[in-house]
Write a protein that holds these residues in place. Structure first.
Motif, PDB file in Angstrom:
ATOM      1  N   GLY A 384      -6.838  14.563   2.527  1.00  0.00           N
ATOM      2  CA  GLY A 384      -6.178  13.684   3.671  1.00  0.00           C
ATOM      3  C   GLY A 384      -5.555  12.454   3.296  1.00  0.00           C
ATOM      4  N   SER A 385      -5.349  11.677   4.258  1.00  0.00           N
ATOM      5  CA  SER A 385      -4.460  10.496   3.779  1.00  0.00           C
ATOM      6  C   SER A 385      -5.337   9.197   3.495  1.00  0.00           C
ATOM      7  CB  SER A 385      -3.820   9.985   5.086  1.00  0.00           C
ATOM      8  OG  SER A 385      -2.960  11.071   5.558  1.00  0.00           O
ATOM      9  N   PHE A 386      -4.610   8.558   2.659  1.00  0.00           N
ATOM     10  CA  PHE A 386      -5.149   7.118   2.141  1.00  0.00           C
ATOM     11  C   PHE A 386      -3.906   6.472   2.158  1.00  0.00           C
ATOM     12  CE2 PHE A 386      -5.953   3.907  -1.081  1.00  0.00           C
ATOM     13  CZ  PHE A 386      -7.094   3.122  -0.378  1.00  0.00           C
ATOM     14  N   LEU A 406     -10.072  13.101  -1.381  1.00  0.00           N
ATOM     15  CA  LEU A 406     -10.967  12.017  -0.829  1.00  0.00           C
ATOM     16  C   LEU A 406     -12.624  12.054  -0.863  1.00  0.00           C
ATOM     17  CD1 LEU A 406      -8.969  11.773   2.562  1.00  0.00           C
ATOM     18  CD2 LEU A 406      -8.593  10.653   0.792  1.00  0.00           C
ATOM     19  N   ILE A 407     -13.233  11.232  -0.881  1.00  0.00           N
ATOM     20  CA  ILE A 407     -14.617  11.083  -0.730  1.00  0.00           C
ATOM     21  C   ILE A 407     -15.071  11.351   0.959  1.00  0.00           C
ATOM     22  CG2 ILE A 407     -16.661  10.018  -0.944  1.00  0.00           C
ATOM     23  CD1 ILE A 407     -15.342   8.252  -3.022  1.00  0.00           C
ATOM     24  N   PRO A 408     -15.772  12.560   1.171  1.00  0.00           N
ATOM     25  CA  PRO A 408     -16.013  12.716   2.555  1.00  0.00           C
ATOM     26  C   PRO A 408     -16.449  11.749   3.651  1.00  0.00           C
ATOM     27  CG  PRO A 408     -16.759  14.509   0.969  1.00  0.00           C
ATOM     28  CD  PRO A 408     -16.397  13.481   0.276  1.00  0.00           C
ATOM     29  N   THR A 409     -15.615  11.387   4.463  1.00  0.00           N
ATOM     30  CA  THR A 409     -16.110  10.187   5.277  1.00  0.00           C
ATOM     31  C   THR A 409     -15.825  10.616   6.740  1.00  0.00           C
ATOM     32  OG1 THR A 409     -13.864   8.976   5.026  1.00  0.00           O
ATOM     33  CG2 THR A 409     -15.828   8.380   3.721  1.00  0.00           C
ATOM     34  N   PRO A 410     -16.310  11.656   7.564  1.00  0.00           N
ATOM     35  CA  PRO A 410     -15.632  11.951   8.643  1.00  0.00           C
ATOM     36  C   PRO A 410     -16.401  10.849   9.666  1.00  0.00           C
ATOM     37  CG  PRO A 410     -17.999  12.877   7.916  1.00  0.00           C
ATOM     38  CD  PRO A 410     -17.402  12.372   6.701  1.00  0.00           C
ATOM     39  N   GLY A 411     -15.295  10.608  10.505  1.00  0.00           N
ATOM     40  CA  GLY A 411     -15.471   9.448  11.438  1.00  0.00           C
ATOM     41  C   GLY A 411     -15.360   8.120  10.999  1.00  0.00           C
ATOM     42  N   ALA A 413     -13.044   5.322   7.977  1.00  0.00           N
ATOM     43  CA  ALA A 413     -11.882   4.985   7.135  1.00  0.00           C
ATOM     44  C   ALA A 413     -11.880   5.976   5.839  1.00  0.00           C
ATOM     45  CB  ALA A 413     -11.925   3.550   6.995  1.00  0.00           C
ATOM     46  N   ASN A 414     -11.213   6.592   5.391  1.00  0.00           N
ATOM     47  CA  ASN A 414     -10.852   7.468   4.326  1.00  0.00           C
ATOM     48  C   ASN A 414     -11.129   6.559   2.987  1.00  0.00           C
ATOM     49  OD1 ASN A 414     -10.667   9.567   5.903  1.00  0.00           O
ATOM     50  ND2 ASN A 414      -8.531   9.892   5.632  1.00  0.00           N
ATOM     51  N   ARG A 415     -11.531   7.071   1.918  1.00  0.00           N
ATOM     52  CA  ARG A 415     -11.884   6.648   0.702  1.00  0.00           C
ATOM     53  C   ARG A 415     -11.335   7.661  -0.241  1.00  0.00           C
ATOM     54  NH1 ARG A 415     -17.803   5.597   0.231  1.00  0.00           N
ATOM     55  NH2 ARG A 415     -17.152   5.167  -1.880  1.00  0.00           N
ATOM     56  N   ILE A 416     -10.371   7.137  -1.231  1.00  0.00           N
ATOM     57  CA  ILE A 416      -9.713   7.701  -2.113  1.00  0.00           C
ATOM     58  C   ILE A 416     -10.874   8.296  -3.220  1.00  0.00           C
ATOM     59  CG2 ILE A 416      -9.029   6.132  -3.471  1.00  0.00           C
ATOM     60  CD1 ILE A 416      -6.456   7.434  -4.285  1.00  0.00           C
ATOM     61  N   ASP A 508      -4.006   2.536  -4.262  1.00  0.00           N
ATOM     62  CA  ASP A 508      -4.944   1.369  -3.632  1.00  0.00           C
ATOM     63  C   ASP A 508      -3.992   0.798  -2.773  1.00  0.00           C
ATOM     64  OD1 ASP A 508      -6.948  -0.436  -3.006  1.00  0.00           O
ATOM     65  OD2 ASP A 508      -6.704  -1.575  -5.283  1.00  0.00           O
ATOM     66  N   ALA A 509      -4.457   0.163  -1.713  1.00  0.00           N
ATOM     67  CA  ALA A 509      -4.010  -0.742  -0.601  1.00  0.00           C
ATOM     68  C   ALA A 509      -4.633  -1.741  -0.150  1.00  0.00           C
ATOM     69  CB  ALA A 509      -3.482   0.267   0.680  1.00  0.00           C
ATOM     70  N   ARG A 510      -3.958  -2.844   0.320  1.00  0.00           N
ATOM     71  CA  ARG A 510      -4.522  -4.065   0.651  1.00  0.00           C
ATOM     72  C   ARG A 510      -3.607  -4.642   1.877  1.00  0.00           C
ATOM     73  NH1 ARG A 510      -9.418  -6.395  -0.085  1.00  0.00           N
ATOM     74  NH2 ARG A 510      -9.433  -5.392  -2.015  1.00  0.00           N
ATOM     75  N   THR A 511      -4.436  -4.964   2.998  1.00  0.00           N
ATOM     76  CA  THR A 511      -3.876  -5.677   4.168  1.00  0.00           C
ATOM     77  C   THR A 511      -4.211  -7.087   4.177  1.00  0.00           C
ATOM     78  OG1 THR A 511      -3.756  -3.648   5.544  1.00  0.00           O
ATOM     79  CG2 THR A 511      -3.535  -5.696   6.438  1.00  0.00           C
ATOM     80  N   TYR A 512      -3.461  -8.041   3.973  1.00  0.00           N
ATOM     81  CA  TYR A 512      -3.973  -9.312   3.587  1.00  0.00           C
ATOM     82  C   TYR A 512      -3.582 -10.507   4.726  1.00  0.00           C
ATOM     83  CZ  TYR A 512       0.816 -10.275   2.160  1.00  0.00           C
ATOM     84  OH  TYR A 512       2.168 -10.433   2.414  1.00  0.00           O
ATOM     85  N   GLY A 513      -4.322 -11.400   5.044  1.00  0.00           N
ATOM     86  CA  GLY A 513      -3.979 -12.419   6.076  1.00  0.00           C
ATOM     87  C   GLY A 513      -3.442 -13.597   5.196  1.00  0.00           C
ATOM     88  N   GLY A 514      -3.446 -14.751   5.842  1.00  0.00           N
ATOM     89  CA  GLY A 514      -2.725 -15.921   5.365  1.00  0.00           C
ATOM     90  C   GLY A 514      -3.372 -16.541   4.035  1.00  0.00           C
ATOM     91  N   GLN A 515      -2.616 -17.053   3.150  1.00  0.00           N
ATOM     92  CA  GLN A 515      -3.155 -17.604   1.926  1.00  0.00           C
ATOM     93  C   GLN A 515      -3.086 -19.178   2.025  1.00  0.00           C
ATOM     94  OE1 GLN A 515      -1.573 -15.688  -1.575  1.00  0.00           O
ATOM     95  NE2 GLN A 515      -3.481 -14.165  -1.599  1.00  0.00           N
ATOM     96  N   THR A 516      -4.037 -19.808   1.484  1.00  0.00           N
ATOM     97  CA  THR A 516      -4.149 -21.319   1.086  1.00  0.00           C
ATOM     98  C   THR A 516      -2.958 -21.455   0.153  1.00  0.00           C
ATOM     99  OG1 THR A 516      -6.128 -21.713   2.109  1.00  0.00           O
ATOM    100  CG2 THR A 516      -5.322 -23.262   0.596  1.00  0.00           C
TER     101      THR A 516
END
Length: 551
Positions: A384-386, A406-411, A413-416, A508-516
């Motif tokens: 599947g998708s990651f 993927l490592i099976p994670t039904p229901g 978030a997917n893990r590569i 790998d992927a990273r969603t980030y917020g604000g940084q100091t």
């Protein structure tokens, strides 16, 4: 961080328009200056306006003042330089600018000193950098509201709501237009430190499209632009005619005006097709077309995980699944199959699914909405998708860089499976941002690339370096790292003895917020076994261990 804007004046400074050139901002007081502006922790350059109180605005082009800012925590002093500019209304005046980024959480004192030693000053607190979150849609009596939450904000001033649309009469094919939508409700502090703007989408958008003759256009994106400010920014009114009166709203000692701190933070989303149609847009998509075939297990006990990226739930009654395009109604989904907003639903398959087959999702007319080609997987793994829901196949028969084992994670978030490389550090400040990455042991990694747009792989920047850790620098038009929030994806070209041949995949992927400002985010200790922290000292192309001196 996006390229800096050379000039940013305060909202209050905008009240100094051509019609107010004769306003006497003095109240006949023996004070040196009026000061207007705000400090923005997401920009590299700050701007303030300073006006001599003894002058009217019309003859205040040249200002004889020394302007400094002091970080009251560290004592660091920054000198500001003056420059004469022409404002949008055609008037000219002096602004003072400084090439620096104030640190969130600090207090700053601004001083303007006259040649005679008289001082006008103001203090402001720099608010934290916050990425807003779009909540699940709220449905009631034909209205659909989207809650936009700013958690940790000292205060949120009334923001703007805008739509990016195309297919507008009179516009060239492919051209877009920005539509401003009036909001009658202000954000509220729904709990301590949490400010929420609830957008009445259907009513406000339909009104705007009707008034501007845009009914039937197509929506590309909805955006709420909130203005996060320090807690002292609480004007008695936002009426420019009221605010321009001297002394109405001021925090300047030994002078007049207002100095604050704040920044714009944008929330973007795409409502479901049903909501779009109710609001007056045309769309050739149905809600189920957004549902991703996110993860599958093959064999006689096969299942598929459906993922919904929308902010509204989608009922799948009447849609069907099949691995045979000639027989699209092989398994019709019942009323009970509901995919929650930004959630998952696992559906057991009533037919055998094998590697090398393509699983399709079909609408009631038998048209294929989504498909997933099932590649070979390791024993016990799924395909599947990651990250979740993403897909981008390289041209000329190339691989889908977002899909694989993927490592099976039904229901969930997917893990590569088999992470060949990882993002170790991320820095977004100024124009010197970077992504630091490293290869994992057990893989032969030939090349790493980083990109920031899920559809922008061909603007990816190579991660390069001679040591264990390599970097991809922020690059305009390529790898762009907005400071408030964003996404980063890492692509690896690598060999895995367990799968054979060279693989090209987002690992790998990273969603980030604000940084100091002055701080980066990354693993400590290095690598995925460490803890992802947001208070590191930037150490590009070097181990994060040296960041321990920041604690």
């Amino acid at each position: 961080m996006r390229p800096l804007r050379p000039l940013l004046l305060a909202l209050l400074a905008l009240t100094i328009s051509a019609c107010e050139d004769e306003v006497d901002p003095t109240l006949n007081e023996d004070l040196p200056y009026s000061m207007y502006g705000y400090l923005d922790p997401t920009l590299d350059q700050q701007a303030l306006r300073v006006v001599p109180i003894t002058a009217t605005l019309r003859d205040s082009v040249f200002v004889d003042a020394t302007v400094t800012s002091t970080d009251l925590g560290t004592g660091a002093v920054t000198s500001w330089r003056d420059t004469v500019v022409t404002f949008t209304n055609g008037t000219r005046g002096t602004i003072f600018v400084a090439d620096y980024t104030p640190t969130p959480g600090t207090r700053i004192r601004i001083e303007a000193t006259s040649p005679d030693g008289d001082v006008s000053s103001a203090e402001t607190a720099i608010p934290p950098i916050i990425a807003p979150a779009v909540g699940v849609a709220e449905f009631s009596l034909g209205e659909v509201r989207y809650p936009i939450r700013y958690e940790g904000a000292p205060r949120l001033l009334a923001g703007s709501f805008r739509l990016i649309v195309d297919r507008v009469p009179g516009l060239a094919s492919g051209a877009t237009r920005t539509v401003l939508v009036r909001l009658d409700e202000a954000p509220e502090e729904t709990s301590p430190g949490v400010w929420t703007a609830r957008i009445p989408f259907v009513s406000s958008v339909r009104r705007a499209l009707t008034e501007q003759g845009l009914l039937g256009s197509r929506l590309l994106s909805a955006q709420y632009v909130g203005f996060v400010v320090d807690d002292n920014w609480n004007p008695p009114s936002l009426d420019p005619d009221a605010l321009v009166e001297p002394g109405t709203f001021s925090n300047v000692d030994g002078g007049l005006g207002f100095i604050g701190a704040g920044y714009r933070s944008v929330a973007s989303w795409v409502p479901s097709p049903n909501v779009q149609v109710s609001s007056g847009f045309s769309t050739d998509q149905e809600a189920a077309s957004f549902i991703a075939l996110n993860e599958v297990r093959t064999g006689t006990s096969a299942w598929v995980e459906l993922y919904n990226p929308l902010f509204s739930p989608v009922r799948m009654e009447g849609y069907s699944l099949s691995e045979d395009r000639q027989e699209p109604r092989k398994q019709t989904l019942p009323f009970e199959v509901l995919v929650p907003a930004q959630g998952y639903t696992v559906v057991p398959l009533e037919f055998s699914l094998r590697e090398g087959q393509t699983l399709g999702l079909y609408n009631r007319a038998g048209d294929q909405l989504r498909r997933l080609f099932v590649e070979a997987t390791k024993p016990g793994q799924t395909h599947g998708s990651f990250p979740d829901g993403l897909s981008f196949r390289l041209p000329q028969g190339g691989p889908d860089i977002f899909q694989g084992s993927l490592i099976p994670t039904p229901g969930e978030a997917n893990r590569i499976d088999g992470q060949a490389a990882y993002i170790n550090e991320l820095y977004t400040e100024g124009t010197d941002g970077f992504v630091e990455a490293a290869a994992a042991s057990g893989f032969q990694v030939q090349r790493l690339q980083a990109f920031s747009d899920p559809r922008g792989y061909f603007r990816a920047i190579d991660v390069a370096g001679s040591g264990s850790f390599a970097i991809a620098p922020e690059t305009p038009g390529g790898l762009e790292l907005p400071q408030v929030s964003g996404d980063v994806f890492l692509v690896a070209f690598y060999s895995d003895s367990g799968e054979g041949g060279q693989l090209i995949r987002v690992v790998d992927a990273r969603t980030y917020g604000g940084q100091t400002p002055g701080r980066s985010s990354g693993y400590l200790p290095d690598g995925p076994s460490g803890t992802w922290r947001t208070d590191l000292v930037p150490t590009p192309a070097a181990s994060n261990e040296s960041s321990r001196r920041a604690f």
